[in-house]
Design an enzyme around this catalytic site. Sequence first.
Site, PDB file in Angstrom:
ATOM      1  N   CYS A 254     -10.537  -3.256  -4.262  1.00 36.79           N
ATOM      2  CA  CYS A 254      -9.817  -4.230  -4.909  1.00 36.79           C
ATOM      3  C   CYS A 254     -10.402  -5.431  -5.413  1.00 36.79           C
ATOM      4  O   CYS A 254      -9.832  -5.836  -6.270  1.00 36.79           O
ATOM      5  CB  CYS A 254      -8.716  -4.482  -3.599  1.00 36.79           C
ATOM      6  SG  CYS A 254      -7.383  -3.241  -3.360  1.00 36.79           S
TER       7      CYS A 254
ATOM      8  N   ASN B   9       0.817  -1.326  -0.238  1.00 40.31           N
ATOM      9  CA  ASN B   9      -0.003  -0.127  -0.073  1.00 40.31           C
ATOM     10  C   ASN B   9       0.742   1.253   0.068  1.00 40.31           C
ATOM     11  O   ASN B   9       1.847   1.427   0.627  1.00 40.31           O
ATOM     12  CB  ASN B   9      -1.050  -0.154   1.195  1.00 40.31           C
ATOM     13  CG  ASN B   9      -0.482  -0.256   2.475  1.00 40.31           C
ATOM     14  OD1 ASN B   9       0.500  -0.967   2.622  1.00 40.31           O
ATOM     15  ND2 ASN B   9      -0.905   0.391   3.456  1.00 40.31           N
TER      16      ASN B   9
ATOM     17  N   CYS C 190      -4.172   0.829  -2.572  1.00 37.23           N
ATOM     18  CA  CYS C 190      -3.930  -0.433  -1.752  1.00 37.23           C
ATOM     19  C   CYS C 190      -3.120  -1.423  -2.553  1.00 37.23           C
ATOM     20  O   CYS C 190      -2.769  -1.277  -3.346  1.00 37.23           O
ATOM     21  CB  CYS C 190      -5.133  -1.279  -1.635  1.00 37.23           C
ATOM     22  SG  CYS C 190      -6.648  -0.600  -0.615  1.00 37.23           S
TER      23      CYS C 190
ATOM     24  N   GLU D 280      -3.098  -4.508  -3.112  1.00 38.01           N
ATOM     25  CA  GLU D 280      -3.354  -5.459  -4.226  1.00 38.01           C
ATOM     26  C   GLU D 280      -3.452  -4.781  -5.504  1.00 38.01           C
ATOM     27  O   GLU D 280      -3.279  -5.503  -6.478  1.00 38.01           O
ATOM     28  CB  GLU D 280      -5.054  -5.887  -3.744  1.00 38.01           C
ATOM     29  CG  GLU D 280      -4.981  -6.747  -2.654  1.00 38.01           C
ATOM     30  CD  GLU D 280      -5.414  -5.987  -1.105  1.00 38.01           C
ATOM     31  OE1 GLU D 280      -4.629  -4.955  -1.136  1.00 38.01           O
ATOM     32  OE2 GLU D 280      -6.071  -6.468  -0.366  1.00 38.01           O
TER      33      GLU D 280
ATOM     34  N   GLU E  11       0.469   5.110   0.736  1.00 34.78           N
ATOM     35  CA  GLU E  11      -0.762   6.193   0.908  1.00 34.78           C
ATOM     36  C   GLU E  11      -0.264   7.605   0.756  1.00 34.78           C
ATOM     37  O   GLU E  11       0.750   7.655   0.052  1.00 34.78           O
ATOM     38  CB  GLU E  11      -0.701   6.119   2.540  1.00 34.78           C
ATOM     39  CG  GLU E  11      -1.156   4.704   2.936  1.00 34.78           C
ATOM     40  CD  GLU E  11      -1.424   4.614   4.615  1.00 34.78           C
ATOM     41  OE1 GLU E  11      -1.041   5.520   5.362  1.00 34.78           O
ATOM     42  OE2 GLU E  11      -1.941   3.625   4.982  1.00 34.78           O
TER      43      GLU E  11
ATOM     44  N   CYS F 249     -10.238  -5.020   0.331  1.00 33.78           N
ATOM     45  CA  CYS F 249     -11.471  -4.214   0.219  1.00 33.78           C
ATOM     46  C   CYS F 249     -12.150  -4.158  -0.804  1.00 33.78           C
ATOM     47  O   CYS F 249     -11.926  -4.658  -1.987  1.00 33.78           O
ATOM     48  CB  CYS F 249     -10.716  -2.696   0.490  1.00 33.78           C
ATOM     49  SG  CYS F 249     -10.140  -2.000  -1.192  1.00 33.78           S
TER      50      CYS F 249
HETATM   51  N1  THU Z   1      -5.155  -1.454   2.425  1.00 35.58           N
HETATM   52  C1  THU Z   1      -4.499  -2.361   1.608  1.00 35.58           C
HETATM   53  O1  THU Z   1      -3.662  -2.257   1.162  1.00 35.58           O
HETATM   54  N2  THU Z   1      -5.438  -3.319   1.043  1.00 35.58           N
HETATM   55  C2  THU Z   1      -6.667  -3.715   1.549  1.00 35.58           C
HETATM   56  O2  THU Z   1      -7.305  -4.544   0.949  1.00 35.58           O
HETATM   57  C3  THU Z   1      -7.184  -2.823   2.689  1.00 35.58           C
HETATM   58  C4  THU Z   1      -6.291  -1.707   3.137  1.00 35.58           C
HETATM   59  C5  THU Z   1      -4.516  -0.517   2.841  1.00 35.58           C
HETATM   60  C6  THU Z   1      -4.899   0.870   2.461  1.00 35.58           C
HETATM   61  C7  THU Z   1      -4.638   1.862   3.465  1.00 35.58           C
HETATM   62  O3  THU Z   1      -3.203   2.196   3.109  1.00 35.58           O
HETATM   63  C8  THU Z   1      -4.414   1.016   4.747  1.00 35.58           C
HETATM   64  O4  THU Z   1      -4.660  -0.467   4.245  1.00 35.58           O
HETATM   65  C9  THU Z   1      -5.514   1.228   5.894  1.00 35.58           C
HETATM   66  O5  THU Z   1      -6.715   1.320   5.106  1.00 35.58           O
END
Ligand code: THU
Length: 161
Positions: A115, A62, A73, A75, A64, A112
């Site tokens: 994704c 991920n 994310c 994925e 940010e 999520c």
């Molecule tokens: N996140 C992911 O990378 N994958 C997911 O399927 C769920 C959430 C990340 C997004 C963000 O950077 C952090 O987790 C908190 O939501």
Amino acid sequence: MKKQNVTFELEIYESLEELSKVDQKLMRTAVEARKNAYAPYSNFQVGAALLLENGEVVIGNNQENACYPAGLCAERVAIFQAGAKYPGVVITSIAISATSMNYQVDTPAAPCGNCRQSISEYEVKQKQPIQLLMMGEVGEVMKCNSISDILPLAFTNSFLK
Ligand code: THU
């Protein structure tokens, strides 16, 4: 009116060591990929590793942003990279692992909704399911055979004519 039950098969492994050698290796790559997550806002680091039919492994983590929705994310970082680098190559599996600097993640991290939608697009594109392996930092690993299992009634290109 008729009713329909939607069910799917979920395999639950007590630990990483219970997985097949191939799945273990992919999950360990996802764990490794977590290290390069850029997650200064959530402190929640996710790694993803995709196994392609040609044996290549593509990773993501991920990324940010101070403007939260601009981040992405793990994925989607991984699957878009696979699409960019190996456009015609079938993706067979995706392994996902999550950790946090705030607590121990002991339940499997499922992708999520966004994704799931993105992974679904690639399943439709390649006309073959993508196996999902999901893990936290420790504890159980969940496995399902297709993203469509965890995204029933998906919106796909079949609606766009
Ligand atoms: N996140 C992911 O990378 N994958 C997911 O399927 C769920 C959430 C990340 C997004 C963000 O950077 C952090 O987790 C908190 O939501």
